[in-house]
Design a protein around this motif. Structure first.
Motif, PDB file in Angstrom:
ATOM      1  N   ILE A  84      29.086  67.119  29.677  1.00 26.18           N
ATOM      2  CA  ILE A  84      30.144  67.958  29.102  1.00 26.18           C
ATOM      3  C   ILE A  84      30.991  67.185  28.106  1.00 26.18           C
ATOM      4  O   ILE A  84      31.416  67.714  27.085  1.00 26.18           O
ATOM      5  N   MET A  85      31.236  65.914  28.397  1.00 27.20           N
ATOM      6  CA  MET A  85      32.140  65.110  27.581  1.00 27.20           C
ATOM      7  C   MET A  85      31.435  64.554  26.350  1.00 27.20           C
ATOM      8  O   MET A  85      30.343  63.991  26.447  1.00 27.20           O
ATOM      9  N   GLN A  86      32.060  64.711  25.203  1.00 22.17           N
ATOM     10  CA  GLN A  86      31.488  64.241  23.951  1.00 22.17           C
ATOM     11  C   GLN A  86      31.274  62.727  23.963  1.00 22.17           C
ATOM     12  O   GLN A  86      30.289  62.212  23.436  1.00 22.17           O
ATOM     13  N   ASP A 203      40.850  66.063  25.199  1.00 19.04           N
ATOM     14  CA  ASP A 203      40.030  67.280  25.237  1.00 19.04           C
ATOM     15  C   ASP A 203      38.765  67.083  26.068  1.00 19.04           C
ATOM     16  O   ASP A 203      38.321  68.003  26.763  1.00 19.04           O
ATOM     17  N   ASP A 204      38.191  65.899  25.994  1.00 18.83           N
ATOM     18  CA  ASP A 204      36.999  65.583  26.784  1.00 18.83           C
ATOM     19  C   ASP A 204      37.279  65.717  28.279  1.00 18.83           C
ATOM     20  O   ASP A 204      36.507  66.319  29.026  1.00 18.83           O
ATOM     21  N   ARG A 207      37.797  69.370  29.404  1.00 20.45           N
ATOM     22  CA  ARG A 207      36.527  70.087  29.553  1.00 20.45           C
ATOM     23  C   ARG A 207      35.813  69.706  30.842  1.00 20.45           C
ATOM     24  O   ARG A 207      35.197  70.545  31.496  1.00 20.45           O
TER      25      ARG A 207
END
Length: 303
Positions: A84-86, A203-204, A207
């Motif tokens: 999920i995390m960039q 943001d990571d 999410r």
């Protein structure tokens, strides 16, 4: 059109390199080198000189296996949120290069090999502290703290603080006051280091549903706590002076590094306009702080 034998061979070698690189990255080699460096510094301070070559090779090699194994367990357990995390989406398991089962086996295998290596060719105290660091990171932090509390980084900071204890006990067979001060320095350094990362990667974490301090308590509270921990870090670094020869020089160097780090956190706290840039800058300063202070300690222990 047929594929030439040379093309097949080239593709095969390329695949081997890709897979090998993936398995190496499971061990988080950059973090591993950082941990080895702190243990290496502890060895020099404990010895008040250059440690025995065999002791260094076995001690640091065993620590590397332990750190790499714990990192592999971390990637195995966090594979769901890593997708999920960039920041972590290109890790070997989310990319499908390494299966979760293989990562788990690698992590457990390296951990066992580390204990055996250190117990047989170093000493049991060294092996014990290495195992404690392994379990702290792989189980306490990864499986318990990380997803449950905004204090995950604070409490979990102990995981990265074990290497000086491993290095010190490898050389001396016991523990010393300076080793525990180095433990404390790393422990107090961790919150400001990781929270600065969390501020610009917020943001990571949102999410992924990770309860990092900026998400749960807000950026204002996080920044204030970063300043407090950095101030305590500066004070704790001074306690190492009693184990060194060039004490005045160390105080000057440690204070300069500490004030630079503290200044960065204060600027971040007081400036609300450019949080992203200032958080990145603080993160970079934190990366320089620990090597600077530990290297200063080694120099001042030897001269």
């Amino acid at each position: 059109m047929g594929v030439s034998e040379q093309s097949v061979r080239t593709l095969g070698l390329s695949n081997i390199k890709t897979v090998t690189k993936a398995y190496v990255s499971l061990t988080k080699p950059r973090i591993m080198l950082f941990l080895i460096f702190t243990a290496y510094c502890a060895m020099f301070i404990a010895q008040r000189g250059v440690p025995n070559l065999q002791t260094m090779i076995v001690g640091l090699g065993g620590l590397a296996l332990s750190a790499g194994g714990a990192a592999a367990i971390n990637m195995w357990y966090d594979r769901d949120i890593d997708r999920i995390m960039q920041r972590t989406a290109k890790r070997p398991i989310p990319m499908g290069i390494v299966t979760p089962w293989h990562a788990l086996v690698l992590g457990i295998g390296l951990g066992i090999l580390s204990v055996v290596m250190l117990a047989l060719w170093c000493n049991w105290l060294c092996a014990t502290f290495s195992l404690m660091g392994y379990l702290y990171y792989a189980v306490v932090y990864t499986m318990w703290l990380k997803r449950k509390t905004p204090q995950n980084i604070v409490i979990g900071g102990g995981a990265g603080a074990f290497p000086p204890l491993v290095g010190w006990s490898a050389v001396t067979g016991h523990q010393g006051f300076a080793a525990w001060i180095m433990f404390a320095v790393i422990f107090l350094w961790t919150p400001a280091h990781f929270w600065s990362l969390a501020l610009y990667k917020n943001d990571d974490y949102v999410r992924a549903g990770i309860p990092m301090m900026p998400i749960v308590c807000g950026s204002k509270t996080t920044k204030r706590q970063m300043v407090i921990y950095t101030f305590l870090l500066l004070l704790s670094s001074w306690l190492l002076v009693g184990s060194l020869r060039a004490q005045v020089l160390y105080i000057i160097m440690a204070t300069a590094a500490g004030l630079l780090f503290l200044r960065s956190t204060l600027i971040l706290m007081n400036n609300k306009e450019d949080q992203m840039t200032l958080a990145k800058r603080t993160f970079l300063v934190s990366l320089m702080y620990l090597p600077a202070v530990f290297a200063a300690a080694v120099v001042c222990a030897l001269i």
